[in-house]
Write an enzyme that holds these catalytic residues in place. Sequence first.
Site, PDB file in Angstrom:
ATOM      1  N   LEU A  14     -71.311-116.207 -64.300  1.00  0.00           N
ATOM      2  CA  LEU A  14     -70.962-117.561 -64.704  1.00  0.00           C
ATOM      3  C   LEU A  14     -69.454-117.764 -64.840  1.00  0.00           C
ATOM      4  O   LEU A  14     -68.961-118.310 -65.821  1.00  0.00           O
ATOM      5  CB  LEU A  14     -71.681-117.911 -66.012  1.00  0.00           C
ATOM      6  CG  LEU A  14     -73.204-118.071 -65.886  1.00  0.00           C
ATOM      7  CD1 LEU A  14     -73.836-118.321 -67.241  1.00  0.00           C
ATOM      8  CD2 LEU A  14     -73.551-119.194 -64.911  1.00  0.00           C
ATOM      9  N   SER A 136     -66.961-121.364 -49.035  1.00  0.00           N
ATOM     10  CA  SER A 136     -65.604-121.892 -49.095  1.00  0.00           C
ATOM     11  C   SER A 136     -65.615-123.292 -49.686  1.00  0.00           C
ATOM     12  O   SER A 136     -66.554-124.051 -49.484  1.00  0.00           O
ATOM     13  CB  SER A 136     -64.963-121.925 -47.703  1.00  0.00           C
ATOM     14  OG  SER A 136     -63.661-122.474 -47.783  1.00  0.00           O
ATOM     15  N   LYS A 191     -66.549-115.694 -42.915  1.00  0.00           N
ATOM     16  CA  LYS A 191     -65.781-116.182 -44.072  1.00  0.00           C
ATOM     17  C   LYS A 191     -64.428-115.464 -44.159  1.00  0.00           C
ATOM     18  O   LYS A 191     -63.414-116.069 -44.510  1.00  0.00           O
ATOM     19  CB  LYS A 191     -66.579-115.954 -45.358  1.00  0.00           C
ATOM     20  CG  LYS A 191     -65.826-116.295 -46.656  1.00  0.00           C
ATOM     21  CD  LYS A 191     -65.307-117.734 -46.669  1.00  0.00           C
ATOM     22  CE  LYS A 191     -64.912-118.224 -48.051  1.00  0.00           C
ATOM     23  NZ  LYS A 191     -63.980-117.416 -48.783  1.00  0.00           N
ATOM     24  N   HIS A 194     -62.212-117.048 -41.692  1.00  0.00           N
ATOM     25  CA  HIS A 194     -61.857-118.348 -42.289  1.00  0.00           C
ATOM     26  C   HIS A 194     -60.674-118.173 -43.238  1.00  0.00           C
ATOM     27  O   HIS A 194     -59.704-118.920 -43.194  1.00  0.00           O
ATOM     28  CB  HIS A 194     -63.068-118.922 -43.035  1.00  0.00           C
ATOM     29  CG  HIS A 194     -62.755-120.043 -43.984  1.00  0.00           C
ATOM     30  ND1 HIS A 194     -62.126-119.854 -45.200  1.00  0.00           N
ATOM     31  CD2 HIS A 194     -62.985-121.373 -43.902  1.00  0.00           C
ATOM     32  CE1 HIS A 194     -61.972-121.006 -45.821  1.00  0.00           C
ATOM     33  NE2 HIS A 194     -62.491-121.949 -45.045  1.00  0.00           N
ATOM     34  N   ASN A 195     -60.748-117.161 -44.093  1.00  0.00           N
ATOM     35  CA  ASN A 195     -59.676-116.935 -45.054  1.00  0.00           C
ATOM     36  C   ASN A 195     -58.383-116.493 -44.375  1.00  0.00           C
ATOM     37  O   ASN A 195     -57.287-116.843 -44.813  1.00  0.00           O
ATOM     38  CB  ASN A 195     -60.107-115.894 -46.086  1.00  0.00           C
ATOM     39  CG  ASN A 195     -61.086-116.450 -47.108  1.00  0.00           C
ATOM     40  OD1 ASN A 195     -61.732-117.467 -46.867  1.00  0.00           O
ATOM     41  ND2 ASN A 195     -61.203-115.798 -48.241  1.00  0.00           N
ATOM     42  N   GLU A 198     -56.839-119.480 -43.145  1.00  0.00           N
ATOM     43  CA  GLU A 198     -56.323-120.156 -44.342  1.00  0.00           C
ATOM     44  C   GLU A 198     -54.958-119.596 -44.754  1.00  0.00           C
ATOM     45  O   GLU A 198     -54.043-120.354 -45.098  1.00  0.00           O
ATOM     46  CB  GLU A 198     -57.329-119.990 -45.477  1.00  0.00           C
ATOM     47  CG  GLU A 198     -56.956-120.611 -46.794  1.00  0.00           C
ATOM     48  CD  GLU A 198     -57.998-120.298 -47.859  1.00  0.00           C
ATOM     49  OE1 GLU A 198     -57.616-119.832 -48.951  1.00  0.00           O
ATOM     50  OE2 GLU A 198     -59.207-120.504 -47.597  1.00  0.00           O
ATOM     51  N   LYS A 268     -56.117-111.819 -52.632  1.00  0.00           N
ATOM     52  CA  LYS A 268     -57.274-111.048 -53.086  1.00  0.00           C
ATOM     53  C   LYS A 268     -57.832-110.113 -52.021  1.00  0.00           C
ATOM     54  O   LYS A 268     -58.858-109.480 -52.233  1.00  0.00           O
ATOM     55  CB  LYS A 268     -58.376-111.999 -53.570  1.00  0.00           C
ATOM     56  CG  LYS A 268     -57.995-112.738 -54.850  1.00  0.00           C
ATOM     57  CD  LYS A 268     -59.161-113.526 -55.408  1.00  0.00           C
ATOM     58  CE  LYS A 268     -58.804-114.155 -56.747  1.00  0.00           C
ATOM     59  NZ  LYS A 268     -59.936-114.947 -57.307  1.00  0.00           N
ATOM     60  N   ARG A 295     -46.624-112.839 -48.139  1.00  0.00           N
ATOM     61  CA  ARG A 295     -47.080-112.827 -49.529  1.00  0.00           C
ATOM     62  C   ARG A 295     -46.670-111.511 -50.205  1.00  0.00           C
ATOM     63  O   ARG A 295     -46.305-111.505 -51.382  1.00  0.00           O
ATOM     64  CB  ARG A 295     -48.597-112.999 -49.608  1.00  0.00           C
ATOM     65  CG  ARG A 295     -49.089-114.371 -49.222  1.00  0.00           C
ATOM     66  CD  ARG A 295     -50.484-114.642 -49.724  1.00  0.00           C
ATOM     67  NE  ARG A 295     -51.048-115.848 -49.151  1.00  0.00           N
ATOM     68  CZ  ARG A 295     -52.180-116.407 -49.539  1.00  0.00           C
ATOM     69  NH1 ARG A 295     -52.878-115.841 -50.514  1.00  0.00           N
ATOM     70  NH2 ARG A 295     -52.630-117.511 -48.974  1.00  0.00           N
ATOM     71  N   HIS A 459     -50.563 -90.089 -21.336  1.00  0.00           N
ATOM     72  CA  HIS A 459     -51.632 -91.066 -21.599  1.00  0.00           C
ATOM     73  C   HIS A 459     -52.020 -91.852 -20.353  1.00  0.00           C
ATOM     74  O   HIS A 459     -52.932 -92.686 -20.427  1.00  0.00           O
ATOM     75  CB  HIS A 459     -51.190 -92.023 -22.707  1.00  0.00           C
ATOM     76  CG  HIS A 459     -51.074 -91.352 -24.048  1.00  0.00           C
ATOM     77  ND1 HIS A 459     -52.160 -90.855 -24.730  1.00  0.00           N
ATOM     78  CD2 HIS A 459     -49.992 -91.088 -24.824  1.00  0.00           C
ATOM     79  CE1 HIS A 459     -51.754 -90.329 -25.887  1.00  0.00           C
ATOM     80  NE2 HIS A 459     -50.439 -90.448 -25.961  1.00  0.00           N
TER      81      HIS A 459
END
Length: 490
Positions: A14, A136, A191, A194-195, A198, A268, A295, A459
């Site tokens: 909650l 979202s 999601k 999506h972030n 964002e 986050k 950030r 390589h």
Amino acid sequence: MQNEKKADIGLIGLGVMGRNLALNFESKGWSVAVYNRTTPPEEKVVGNFINGDAKDKNIAGFTDLQAFVQAIELPRKIMFMVKAGEAVDQLMEQLFPLLAPGDILIDGGNSNFEDTNRRVALAESKGFLFIGCGISGGEEGALNGPSMMPGGSEKAWPLVKGMLQSIVAKTVDGAPCCEWMGPGGSGHFVKMIHNGIEYGDMEIIAEAYWMMKKLISLTNDQMASVFEYWNQGKLRSYLIEITGNILRYKEKTGEYLIDNILDAAGQKGTGGWSVTAAINLGMPADMIAAAVFERCISGEKQLRSKAAKTYISDNPLPVYNKHDLVGELFSALYASKLVSYAQGFDVLQSASKTYNWNLNLSTIANIWREGCIIRSIFLTEISKAYKAGDQPDNMLMIPYFREEIKPLLSGWKDSVMKAIENGVPIPAFTSALNYFYALTSANLPANMIQAQRDYFGAHTFERNDDLRGNFFHAKWDENEGNTHFGTYGI
């Protein structure tokens, strides 16, 4: 809620999102049981909610997990809104002994899609169903209609479809912003991307704000007017809208709040996860990465203050035509926004093929049109393009966006040059432009990189005068005696 009637859905956790989702479900006619742990300082969370926002509503509160589970109608639908990570695993282990076969667990947090892959398999091995549901829209969306991206145990979808689609936002044509994404962790992957988009969106808006402030000294109200004007046209979106509101907001002292907020942005983890996922898939997401790393450096406030004193001297402000620069910033912002979405949808397309998810990119664009943080006017065009028969190789190759971006190039380049000339950091604008240059370059200097890899690590390389898929190795040391010395050799 009447004790004899069992709840249609149970909700655990909650916090703000959990409370608002519970109220949203109830407002759509569903009876709800809620549970929250009672360890300090959360002893009174359930009671405060039931006697506060949920008072006289069809919501029952529990502090005993077993009683909570028993109060939910079979097959149980239990959504948890708890912190991603170990807390989800612990909660699942506590619930398993209390559940009946066919019960459905719905993780509505920002969990890592790989964790969701594992949890789907674990729940199904015990006879239960598991959904990883990206949500979202923030706290307002949770209460009034979010965008939802469920995926996992496909058998669960028909049992929860009506319930979930009843609480989400609706597009202008009435479509619910919630559809089934696919198996495993696909919902949480969508999601996550999506972030990531964002993150990119927020960074380029911040860079546009900073350029207007630093290069042409617009006031907060003037900048708010610019964003409000932009929000009436092709840049219309939730993030542009709230930026105008933020710039006009004043504290009781009469000061603009934005000027008193410390320039250290939090995160986050979902932006970083997006970059990691793109790297693992071999897909470019450099604009999202630029936003994530900016950030990170914003958090180094003390170091930045020290470095500024060491390197930066006060210089007179440049003289630019304000109207012209604002026009160029529109071009940079719009074009960079298109790049951000293009990179995000490319990652989704690659993940769909790699993980056999069969993601419907048109549906994803459609459910992002309302409710979610990155809702933008041009998502309608993206949805149309991916709904067509031939899937575009890249969003920027869609005819609509191809014609949109062409007239933006001049202003985009000019604004980036002005920022760089005057020492204004714009990593996302620059990254987006460099991505566009690379995307539209028939040839890149990667031949030198591959030669270096073959030189020191054997390589191998492909040749531009041979078929793709044929690999070669050069005996580089055979030419070492041909070195020429002199002033640059030119």
